[in-house]
Scaffold this active site. Structure first.
Site, PDB file in Angstrom:
ATOM      1  CE  LYS A  16     -34.414 -40.413  14.188  1.00  0.00           C
ATOM      2  NZ  LYS A  16     -33.919 -39.371  13.280  1.00  0.00           N
ATOM      3  CD  GLN A 224     -30.233 -37.809  18.901  1.00  0.00           C
ATOM      4  OE1 GLN A 224     -29.991 -38.794  19.573  1.00  0.00           O
ATOM      5  NE2 GLN A 224     -31.212 -36.989  19.207  1.00  0.00           N
TER       6      GLN A 224
HETATM    7  P1  GDP Z   1     -37.197 -37.558  12.664  1.00  0.00           P
HETATM    8  O1  GDP Z   1     -36.426 -36.745  13.649  1.00  0.00           O
HETATM    9  O2  GDP Z   1     -36.359 -38.580  11.981  1.00  0.00           O
HETATM   10  O3  GDP Z   1     -38.446 -38.151  13.247  1.00  0.00           O
HETATM   11  O4  GDP Z   1     -37.653 -36.547  11.523  1.00  0.00           O
HETATM   12  P2  GDP Z   1     -38.276 -35.071  11.757  1.00  0.00           P
HETATM   13  O5  GDP Z   1     -39.661 -35.193  12.234  1.00  0.00           O
HETATM   14  O6  GDP Z   1     -37.349 -34.231  12.559  1.00  0.00           O
HETATM   15  O7  GDP Z   1     -38.184 -34.495  10.290  1.00  0.00           O
HETATM   16  C1  GDP Z   1     -38.825 -35.095   9.228  1.00  0.00           C
HETATM   17  C2  GDP Z   1     -39.772 -34.056   8.600  1.00  0.00           C
HETATM   18  O8  GDP Z   1     -40.156 -34.500   7.319  1.00  0.00           O
HETATM   19  C3  GDP Z   1     -41.043 -33.862   9.385  1.00  0.00           C
HETATM   20  O9  GDP Z   1     -41.481 -32.540   9.232  1.00  0.00           O
HETATM   21  C4  GDP Z   1     -42.018 -34.831   8.700  1.00  0.00           C
HETATM   22  O10 GDP Z   1     -43.360 -34.444   8.843  1.00  0.00           O
HETATM   23  C5  GDP Z   1     -41.571 -34.709   7.271  1.00  0.00           C
HETATM   24  N1  GDP Z   1     -41.734 -35.898   6.429  1.00  0.00           N
HETATM   25  C6  GDP Z   1     -41.586 -37.209   6.773  1.00  0.00           C
HETATM   26  N2  GDP Z   1     -41.705 -37.990   5.693  1.00  0.00           N
HETATM   27  C7  GDP Z   1     -41.919 -37.177   4.638  1.00  0.00           C
HETATM   28  C8  GDP Z   1     -42.095 -37.399   3.238  1.00  0.00           C
HETATM   29  O11 GDP Z   1     -42.052 -38.513   2.717  1.00  0.00           O
HETATM   30  N3  GDP Z   1     -42.283 -36.280   2.463  1.00  0.00           N
HETATM   31  C9  GDP Z   1     -42.305 -35.026   2.987  1.00  0.00           C
HETATM   32  N4  GDP Z   1     -42.492 -34.010   2.150  1.00  0.00           N
HETATM   33  N5  GDP Z   1     -42.141 -34.797   4.293  1.00  0.00           N
HETATM   34  C10 GDP Z   1     -41.947 -35.848   5.103  1.00  0.00           C
HETATM   35  P1  IMO Z   2     -33.712 -36.493  15.609  1.00  0.00           P
HETATM   36  O1  IMO Z   2     -33.943 -37.646  16.549  1.00  0.00           O
HETATM   37  C1  IMO Z   2     -30.865 -33.742  13.785  1.00  0.00           C
HETATM   38  C2  IMO Z   2     -27.430 -32.522  16.216  1.00  0.00           C
HETATM   39  C3  IMO Z   2     -27.365 -31.082  16.665  1.00  0.00           C
HETATM   40  C4  IMO Z   2     -25.868 -30.894  16.732  1.00  0.00           C
HETATM   41  C5  IMO Z   2     -25.382 -32.239  17.272  1.00  0.00           C
HETATM   42  C6  IMO Z   2     -25.202 -32.278  18.784  1.00  0.00           C
HETATM   43  O2  IMO Z   2     -34.845 -35.543  15.543  1.00  0.00           O
HETATM   44  O3  IMO Z   2     -33.254 -36.982  14.278  1.00  0.00           O
HETATM   45  P2  IMO Z   2     -26.791 -32.288  20.901  1.00  0.00           P
HETATM   46  O4  IMO Z   2     -28.037 -31.514  21.209  1.00  0.00           O
HETATM   47  O5  IMO Z   2     -26.995 -33.748  20.843  1.00  0.00           O
HETATM   48  O6  IMO Z   2     -25.653 -31.861  21.759  1.00  0.00           O
HETATM   49  O7  IMO Z   2     -26.383 -31.818  19.411  1.00  0.00           O
HETATM   50  O8  IMO Z   2     -26.370 -33.182  16.908  1.00  0.00           O
HETATM   51  N1  IMO Z   2     -28.682 -33.239  16.581  1.00  0.00           N
HETATM   52  C7  IMO Z   2     -29.641 -33.541  15.717  1.00  0.00           C
HETATM   53  N2  IMO Z   2     -29.763 -33.254  14.396  1.00  0.00           N
HETATM   54  N3  IMO Z   2     -31.801 -34.492  14.398  1.00  0.00           N
HETATM   55  C8  IMO Z   2     -31.679 -34.811  15.705  1.00  0.00           C
HETATM   56  O9  IMO Z   2     -32.514 -35.668  16.325  1.00  0.00           O
HETATM   57  C9  IMO Z   2     -30.583 -34.300  16.439  1.00  0.00           C
HETATM   58  N4  IMO Z   2     -30.172 -34.389  17.724  1.00  0.00           N
HETATM   59  C10 IMO Z   2     -29.005 -33.746  17.786  1.00  0.00           C
HETATM   60  O10 IMO Z   2     -27.966 -30.240  15.723  1.00  0.00           O
HETATM   61  O11 IMO Z   2     -25.333 -30.737  15.453  1.00  0.00           O
END
Ligand code: GDP
Ligand code: IMO
Ligand code: MG
Length: 423
Positions: A16, A224
């Site tokens: 995201k 999330q």
């Molecule tokens: P979010 O919580 O939805 O914003 O996602 P996160 O940042 O927690 O996790 C997504 C991970 O995947 C991060 O480390 C990004 O840098 C990485 N990422 C996002 N898009 C891509 C993609 O198209 N390819 C790869 N290899 N990594 C990506």
């Molecule tokens: P983003 O925005 C992935 C998961 C936790 C746990 C459950 C409850 O980065 O996608 P909490 O801390 O809310 O009590 O945890 O939800 N969880 C996530 N997993 N990405 C997240 O956020 C999360 N936020 C909470 O691992 O299983």
């Protein structure tokens, strides 16, 4: 006059942060509407990586206003750290960041209660990020919470003390050993409250109403994912807010008829961090490859993410619940190198084949039924044009579109801003 939504459709971490950053150029305002610092949203550009927890992911665009909405729960200590971490970059937070007075505050004792609750659950723990999310939303719905607007009141200290005293009693009732030094935690908390006071604290629903009237373009950033939604997720292994489309209405104070596009984002496979059912989870070397190649380690807690094949039954459910109008598929590059790809297209549920998500999706109830598709071997990370993607990937996309009945508009082939292919 519309607010577009960007929602995670799986168990979070779909990418995201990256996509909001990419989309921000088309918007005036980026607004977070739920969750708190349990989120970790990663942005990569110019060879740098930033992880945001509370601040919306449009913050690196100087022309965009970023709003932390009323539905968000804010830990002032974590927000202050995020603010401090942005200091070396050219971000004018005092001007670009707005915070809703109605957002609830995470107190140090909320974090302690989260830890106590998880410890008491033992093996049945949720796998919470331990940021105090659950206890803070409990105080919100229990009508005991403290809000950002309260810090401007003369009796804030007293309100804080009353709630903290109550929390200490609750902590004593848990039969677990949680060590803490409250005086130390409170020092940080009140310092962070002073920082918070220096920012623009606003009546954000009124601000958004006026912005819409003026024709401003607004993107609501979800945290999330749909399967972690408090109502529609894999309860009780969920978070404590509505991560689906309706959450944007209550989390920002926008009316349902003000919603425009509902953009759903998903990984080309599935991941989950924390406990709870995950029908397509892989425990073999394929799962290990997805974890390693996809760097599937949490942006907030560093925990290893569980991995598995794409689950179209769950994805379709998420699309339905939020009325998703367009899709974005992330991390297609991670699937390069497999001879065959599997996609779960139905479940065997109590001996019957079903296409919808049932009440229970634990292992003993559900066996995924897979459709196999041909894989590809090319490295995708430098490709800029959709037509240059391997035919097998284009077939994969076409297959998903047919099953989900929603167009896939963007395919992401790497973590960087530039590794984003729009069709
Ligand atoms: P979010 O919580 O939805 O914003 O996602 P996160 O940042 O927690 O996790 C997504 C991970 O995947 C991060 O480390 C990004 O840098 C990485 N990422 C996002 N898009 C891509 C993609 O198209 N390819 C790869 N290899 N990594 C990506
Ligand atoms: P983003 O925005 C992935 C998961 C936790 C746990 C459950 C409850 O980065 O996608 P909490 O801390 O809310 O009590 O945890 O939800 N969880 C996530 N997993 N990405 C997240 O956020 C999360 N936020 C909470 O691992 O299983
Ligand atoms: Mg994340």
């Amino acid at each position: 006059m519309a607010v577009d939504l960007l929602l995670g459709l799986q168990w979070g971490d779909e990418g995201k942060g990256k996509i909001v950053d990419v989309l921000t150029q088309g918007y005036d305002i980026i607004a977070r509407f739920q969750g708190g610092p349990n989120a970790g949203h990663t942005l990569e550009f110019n060879g740098m990586k930033h992880v945001l927890h509370t601040i919306p992911s449009g913050i690196f665009h100087p022309t965009a206003t970023n709003l932390i909405g009323n539905g968000v729960v804010i830990d002032p200590i974590i927000l202050k750290k995020e603010i401090d971490d942005l200091a070396p970059y050219n971000v004018n937070l005092k001007q670009q960041l707005l915070i809703s007075r109605k957002a609830h505050l995470i107190l140090p004792t909320h974090r302690l209660l989260d830890a106590a609750s998880e410890t008491a659950k033992g093996k049945a723990k949720i796998g919470s990020t331990l940021k105090g999310i659950g206890p803070t939303y409990m105080d919100k719905t229990g009508r005991n919470g403290l809000r950002v607007g309260d810090i401007e009141l003369s009796d804030f200290q007293q309100r804080y003390r009353n709630l903290t005293n109550k929390h200490e009693e609750m902590l004593a009732n848990y039969n677990v050993d949680i060590q803490y030094n409250l005086a130390e935690l409170e020092k940080d908390f009140f310092q962070a409250i002073e920082t918070l006071k220096q920012f623009q604290l606003i009546d954000s629903e009124e601000y958004l109403y006026q912005a819409l009237k003026q024709g401003k373009k607004i993107l609501a950033e979800g945290a999330q994912g749909s399967l972690l939604d408090i109502d529609f997720g894999t309860y009780p292994f969920v978070t404590s807010s509505n991560t689906t489309a309706a959450g944007a209405c209550t989390g920002l104070g926008i009316a349902p008829n003000a919603i425009g596009q509902v953009i759903g984002i998903f990984k080309a496979y599935t991941t989950r961090v924390g406990s709870g059912p995950f029908p397509t989870e892989l425990f073999d070397e394929v799962g290990e490859t997805l974890t390693q190649v996809g760097h599937e380690f949490g942006a907030t807690t560093g925990r290893r993410r569980r991995t598995g094949w794409l689950d179209l039954v769950a994805l379709k459910y998420a699309v339905q619940v939020s009325g998703v109008t367009q899709l974005i598929m992330m991390k297609a590059d991670v699937l390069s190198g497999f001879e065959t790809l599997k996609v779960c297209t139905s479940y065997l549920y109590q001996g019957k084949e079903i296409k919808h998500l049932p009440y229970n999706i634990e292992e003993q109830n559900v066996t995924p039924v897979y459709t196999q598709l041909k894989g590809w071997h090319q490295d995708l990370t430098q490709i800029k044009d959709y037509n240059h993607l391997p035919q097998e990937l284009q077939d994969y996309v076409a297959f998903l579109e047919k099953e989900l009945e929603v167009p896939i508009k963007v395919v992401s082939v790497g973590p960087d801003r530039t590794q984003t292919i729009t069709r």
